[in-house]
Motif scaffolding. Structure first.
Motif, PDB file in Angstrom:
ATOM      1  N   PRO A   1       0.841  -1.209   0.000  1.00 43.99           N
ATOM      2  CA  PRO A   1       0.000   0.000   0.000  1.00 43.99           C
ATOM      3  C   PRO A   1       0.879   1.264   0.000  1.00 43.99           C
ATOM      4  N   PRO A   2       0.583   2.228  -0.852  1.00 43.80           N
ATOM      5  CA  PRO A   2       1.380   3.448  -0.906  1.00 43.80           C
ATOM      6  C   PRO A   2       1.145   4.326   0.335  1.00 43.80           C
ATOM      7  N   GLY A   3       2.186   5.083   0.716  1.00 44.92           N
ATOM      8  CA  GLY A   3       2.018   6.088   1.773  1.00 44.92           C
ATOM      9  C   GLY A   3       1.622   7.388   1.116  1.00 44.92           C
ATOM     10  N   ASN A   4       0.344   7.510   0.785  1.00 50.65           N
ATOM     11  CA  ASN A   4      -0.082   8.659  -0.026  1.00 50.65           C
ATOM     12  C   ASN A   4      -1.021   9.608   0.716  1.00 50.65           C
ATOM     13  N   ALA A   5      -1.081   9.443   2.033  1.00 51.41           N
ATOM     14  CA  ALA A   5      -1.932  10.348   2.823  1.00 51.41           C
ATOM     15  C   ALA A   5      -1.357  10.431   4.242  1.00 51.41           C
ATOM     16  N   ILE A   6      -1.826  11.415   4.990  1.00 48.03           N
ATOM     17  CA  ILE A   6      -1.442  11.470   6.413  1.00 48.03           C
ATOM     18  C   ILE A   6      -2.678  11.650   7.274  1.00 48.03           C
ATOM     19  N   LEU A   7      -2.628  11.019   8.441  1.00 45.56           N
ATOM     20  CA  LEU A   7      -3.684  11.173   9.444  1.00 45.56           C
ATOM     21  C   LEU A   7      -3.075  12.001  10.593  1.00 45.56           C
ATOM     22  N   ILE A   8      -3.793  13.055  10.934  1.00 46.29           N
ATOM     23  CA  ILE A   8      -3.240  14.074  11.831  1.00 46.29           C
ATOM     24  C   ILE A   8      -4.017  14.047  13.149  1.00 46.29           C
ATOM     25  N   ARG A   9      -3.292  13.929  14.279  1.00 42.45           N
ATOM     26  CA  ARG A   9      -4.022  13.813  15.555  1.00 42.45           C
ATOM     27  C   ARG A   9      -3.174  14.306  16.719  1.00 42.45           C
ATOM     28  N   GLY A  10      -3.830  14.371  17.868  1.00 42.68           N
ATOM     29  CA  GLY A  10      -3.107  14.724  19.093  1.00 42.68           C
ATOM     30  C   GLY A  10      -2.633  16.162  19.115  1.00 42.68           C
ATOM     31  N   ALA A  11      -3.436  17.081  18.561  1.00 41.07           N
ATOM     32  CA  ALA A  11      -3.034  18.492  18.547  1.00 41.07           C
ATOM     33  C   ALA A  11      -2.705  18.967  19.951  1.00 41.07           C
ATOM     34  N   GLY A  12      -1.583  19.634  20.094  1.00 45.34           N
ATOM     35  CA  GLY A  12      -1.227  20.208  21.397  1.00 45.34           C
ATOM     36  C   GLY A  12      -0.411  21.456  21.185  1.00 45.34           C
ATOM     37  N   GLU A  13      -0.623  22.427  22.042  1.00 47.94           N
ATOM     38  CA  GLU A  13       0.183  23.644  21.952  1.00 47.94           C
ATOM     39  C   GLU A  13       1.481  23.415  22.701  1.00 47.94           C
ATOM     40  N   VAL A  14       2.581  23.720  22.072  1.00 52.71           N
ATOM     41  CA  VAL A  14       3.878  23.559  22.733  1.00 52.71           C
ATOM     42  C   VAL A  14       3.925  24.508  23.931  1.00 52.71           C
ATOM     43  N   PRO A  15       4.195  23.947  25.106  1.00 47.85           N
ATOM     44  CA  PRO A  15       4.173  24.797  26.302  1.00 47.85           C
ATOM     45  C   PRO A  15       5.322  25.807  26.298  1.00 47.85           C
ATOM     46  N   HIS A  16       5.052  26.933  26.937  1.00 47.53           N
ATOM     47  CA  HIS A  16       6.127  27.902  27.174  1.00 47.53           C
ATOM     48  C   HIS A  16       6.854  27.453  28.437  1.00 47.53           C
ATOM     49  N   ILE A  17       7.970  26.786  28.263  1.00 48.04           N
ATOM     50  CA  ILE A  17       8.678  26.199  29.397  1.00 48.04           C
ATOM     51  C   ILE A  17       9.767  27.158  29.870  1.00 48.04           C
ATOM     52  N   PRO A  18       9.726  27.546  31.153  1.00 55.09           N
ATOM     53  CA  PRO A  18      10.784  28.423  31.674  1.00 55.09           C
ATOM     54  C   PRO A  18      12.136  27.744  31.460  1.00 55.09           C
ATOM     55  N   GLN A  19      13.079  28.474  30.957  1.00 51.83           N
ATOM     56  CA  GLN A  19      14.355  27.871  30.610  1.00 51.83           C
ATOM     57  C   GLN A  19      15.205  27.580  31.845  1.00 51.83           C
ATOM     58  N   PHE A  20      15.926  26.484  31.745  1.00 55.47           N
ATOM     59  CA  PHE A  20      16.685  25.930  32.866  1.00 55.47           C
ATOM     60  C   PHE A  20      17.582  26.960  33.555  1.00 55.47           C
ATOM     61  N   GLN A  21      18.308  27.699  32.744  1.00 59.06           N
ATOM     62  CA  GLN A  21      19.263  28.667  33.321  1.00 59.06           C
ATOM     63  C   GLN A  21      18.549  29.743  34.130  1.00 59.06           C
ATOM     64  N   GLU A  22      17.416  30.228  33.610  1.00 55.44           N
ATOM     65  CA  GLU A  22      16.683  31.258  34.347  1.00 55.44           C
ATOM     66  C   GLU A  22      16.036  30.679  35.601  1.00 55.44           C
ATOM     67  N   ARG A  23      15.547  29.458  35.462  1.00 57.35           N
ATOM     68  CA  ARG A  23      14.820  28.852  36.564  1.00 57.35           C
ATOM     69  C   ARG A  23      15.752  28.484  37.708  1.00 57.35           C
ATOM     70  N   TYR A  24      16.914  27.969  37.381  1.00 52.13           N
ATOM     71  CA  TYR A  24      17.792  27.421  38.417  1.00 52.13           C
ATOM     72  C   TYR A  24      19.140  28.127  38.522  1.00 52.13           C
ATOM     73  N   GLY A  25      19.440  29.016  37.578  1.00 51.08           N
ATOM     74  CA  GLY A  25      20.753  29.637  37.602  1.00 51.08           C
ATOM     75  C   GLY A  25      21.860  28.663  37.263  1.00 51.08           C
ATOM     76  N   LEU A  26      21.534  27.602  36.561  1.00 45.21           N
ATOM     77  CA  LEU A  26      22.528  26.591  36.195  1.00 45.21           C
ATOM     78  C   LEU A  26      22.593  26.469  34.672  1.00 45.21           C
ATOM     79  N   LYS A  27      23.809  26.366  34.172  1.00 44.64           N
ATOM     80  CA  LYS A  27      24.013  26.120  32.751  1.00 44.64           C
ATOM     81  C   LYS A  27      23.952  24.605  32.553  1.00 44.64           C
ATOM     82  N   GLY A  28      23.001  24.147  31.763  1.00 46.09           N
ATOM     83  CA  GLY A  28      22.756  22.716  31.699  1.00 46.09           C
ATOM     84  C   GLY A  28      22.903  22.117  30.323  1.00 46.09           C
ATOM     85  N   ALA A  29      23.175  20.826  30.309  1.00 45.22           N
ATOM     86  CA  ALA A  29      23.307  20.096  29.044  1.00 45.22           C
ATOM     87  C   ALA A  29      22.641  18.735  29.169  1.00 45.22           C
TER      88      ALA A  29
END
Lengths: 408, 408
Positions: free
Chosen positions: B217-245
């Motif tokens: 069967p060809p992959g000739n279509a897409i099914l789209i689901r699970g819509a979610g807004e990407v959260p605004h996540i406070p960044q690690f350095q600001e939150r903890y004062g730590l440079k992280g990897a």
């Protein structure tokens, strides 16, 4: 001993717990013979006074241990510092932290007035002579260059800015409202009026003339910050049905006790105890108080001081001496004895930490566990497991059969 | 070793803990010689990464362990899968999970396009050629028939329905708004436009012609689901004062690390490690990174894979091999080492479970307990007791003296 205790003695060894240094802590090394007996005959555990990883002050931790959630009742440092210096703050008061400072030609030249400490007369003058119509002004000195200011009256708000310019060479900041309410506007005006009155009042006072002669910066101004509304704290007796008292030397603990409705029972000198004999006097007072009160909070502060000094030996020695006074607890009857710590004050960091504190409960009906020593390294093995500061009063009230049934 | 650590190495042995089979688990049988030494020299406990009885994904558990409450920051699988396949999602993006599917005569005949896996060209075509005015469309393939779609721009909403008809023989569903906002209406229109464009774009592509020739069967279509807004996540350095990897091979973990502001440090091959030597390379990278970063998250995924396979022996063997790389940790100085697991992946159920995971903390100032092995069967005896994922960062920050005091 009867089956059920009917009184609670809550002893807080302020800052006593620590982080291990070479595997040892002051509590593990002090030889707490009497406290170990209480641990042996009681139930033990560790406790996050506010929460895991939350590094508490003595104020927030004592509120939590007394069953007052600090997230609700802790409204900032101003109110608690004011209570701590002995101002009988009331719910709704607006309280501030204050620095004495030096102003020359309209500019702040020293934000701490050369770390002035002879502020008795200056504080008295402010308390007596600074007036603003419609509001009571209460001013009291604290240690060093610090003081506390309380505004009492209707139509006030804590939604205002600080007057501290933060850097020398700038004028005292105007206080501004941070919201649009007339209360905030009015309170800002009152603070600005106080700021101005203080400079003209203090500048020529004898203590400042003397300081100038000695080449010291005069304490001729005040910087006002940390505005907070004193919380309306439900009083201990109404909340728990217990008549309570507090025995302590630290102003902050006395202040919190009073705010919660505990009666303050002074013990001779108001100094922070640095010796076992001072701790013993307090213990004696607390035990006596159990004849009259259902609940006594006893705060012993010496170990915290030694922790802040980073002095392992001094902390260990103080705790060992303080332990002597615990001997009298071994023969107490019908009393639920709780011994805990408000926060660790590790000598390695010379400040509070969030490391859990040990807690023991001893008295009729308590389920004894296998723990036979009172220290932060082994308390975790006890039957209480890991609890929170806010759990102490509910558990204690239940052990003296004073809780209401939830359900049928 | 100094008195206080100043860096944190957080190692997550993904899915390593288990349920006992005949009283044994992969961790208890693997002979974790080096990890046992860390347990012996540290403090141990068990942990509910999200909460007791809550069976977490690697996404929700990693968020919690990093101190981001998943109840706030986890906005559905779409955003995290998109991050997981390597799309640099941004707060406010609308992200979806996507299946390649087969459509014939307007009806979905295979919801997974015969579990197609040669989707590189198809995904590239969608990413480059599907256009809707006013919105950026980012499309990337994942494993097998899976892919991720991200919409970026103003005036978008996640309040829309899926296009997956759930059953073969039905047409692709129209996407509808689930609230009355113009943003939702517009986003539904965009999704419907993408759906339609994809069919005409993919149907004749060489890969699909080839598949038809082979009777696939060809992959000739897409099914789209699970819509979610990407959260605004406070960044690690600001939150903890730590440079992280972050050092990891799994796309989902890399994605979460990036979303939290951790810098991703790639290690040679991006494959999920299945051997000790691959785990060792990551360990080496993580230890090196501590020279530059204050905080390093190292995720080692192999045990989870073996758990999903239900293969006790493979899981045990992998853990034993991975333990070799822990030897280098024993000589680390000034580092708080945390070793934990994001969720159990019992071989008996071949999926995640909510059984608590073991956690150890090792470094200067840590209160050593009596636990001498690292596994889920005895960790409960340790001094940490039972904590939550959200407790890890506060406790760790306190142990490196980076917490603010709450109170005075």
């Amino acid at each position: 001993m009867s089956d059920v205790a009917n009184k609670i003695l809550l002893i807080v060894l302020d800052g006593a717990s620590d982080r291990p240094v070479g595997g040892k802590t002051p509590l593990s090394e002090a030889g707490m013979r009497n406290l170990d007996k209480l641990a042996y005959g009681g139930i033990n555990g560790i406790m996050d006074t506010v929460g895991p990883g939350i590094r508490p002050g003595s104020d927030t931790s004592h509120l939590a241990i007394l069953g007052y959630d600090p997230h609700t009742y802790y409204t900032g440092r101003g109110p608690f510092e004011a209570a701590g210096v002995g101002i009988d703050v009331k719910g709704g008061d607006i309280a501030f932290r204050v620095n004495f400072a030096t102003v020359e030609n309209g500019l702040v030249t020293d934000r701490r007035a050369g770390r002035i400490s002879d502020t008795d007369e200056l504080a008295k003058a402010i308390n007596e002579k600074v007036k603003v119509p419609g509001v009571d002004i209460i001013f009291k000195r604290s240690t060093g260059h610090r003081a506390a200011l309380v505004l009492r009256g209707k139509g006030l708000s804590a939604a205002i800015t600080d007057t501290d310019p933060k850097k020398e060479g700038n004028p005292i900041k105007e206080c501004h409202a941070t919201d649009d309410t007339p209360e905030a506007k009015r309170t800002a005006d009152i603070v600005n009026s106080i700021s101005k009155q203080v400079v003209s009042l203090l500048d020529d006072m004898p203590v400042n003339q003397e300081r100038r002669k000695q080449g010291l910066p005069p304490g001729n101004a005040i910087l006002i910050r940390g505005a907070g509304e004193v919380p309306h704290i439900p009083q201990f007796q109404e909340r728990y049905g217990l008549k309570g008292a507090v025995v302590a030397a630290a102003g902050l603990i006395i202040g919190i006790g009073k705010m919660c409705g505990l009666e303050y029972l002074p013990v001779g000198s108001m100094e922070i105890e640095s010796s076992g004999s001072q701790a013993a006097a307090k213990m004696k007072k607390a035990i006596q108080a159990l004849e009259t009160y259902d609940f006594v909070l006893l705060n012993i502060k010496g170990a915290d001081e030694a922790g802040h000094d980073g002095n392992f030996e001094k902390k260990t020695q103080f705790l060992g001496q303080a332990d002597e006074s615990f001997k009298d607890l071994l023969t107490l009857k019908d009393v639920l004895i709780i011994v805990t710590v408000d926060h660790s004050t590790p000598v390695s960091i010379k400040d509070h930490s969030a490391d859990p504190v040990p807690i023991l409960m001893h008295g009729p009906g308590v389920r004894m566990d296998d723990v036979a020593h009172y220290n932060e390294l082994i308390a975790y093995k006890g039957g209480l497991h890991r609890i929170k500061g806010m759990d102490v009063m509910p558990i204690a009230l239940d052990l003296i059969n004073k809780t209401k049934k939830y359900g049928a």
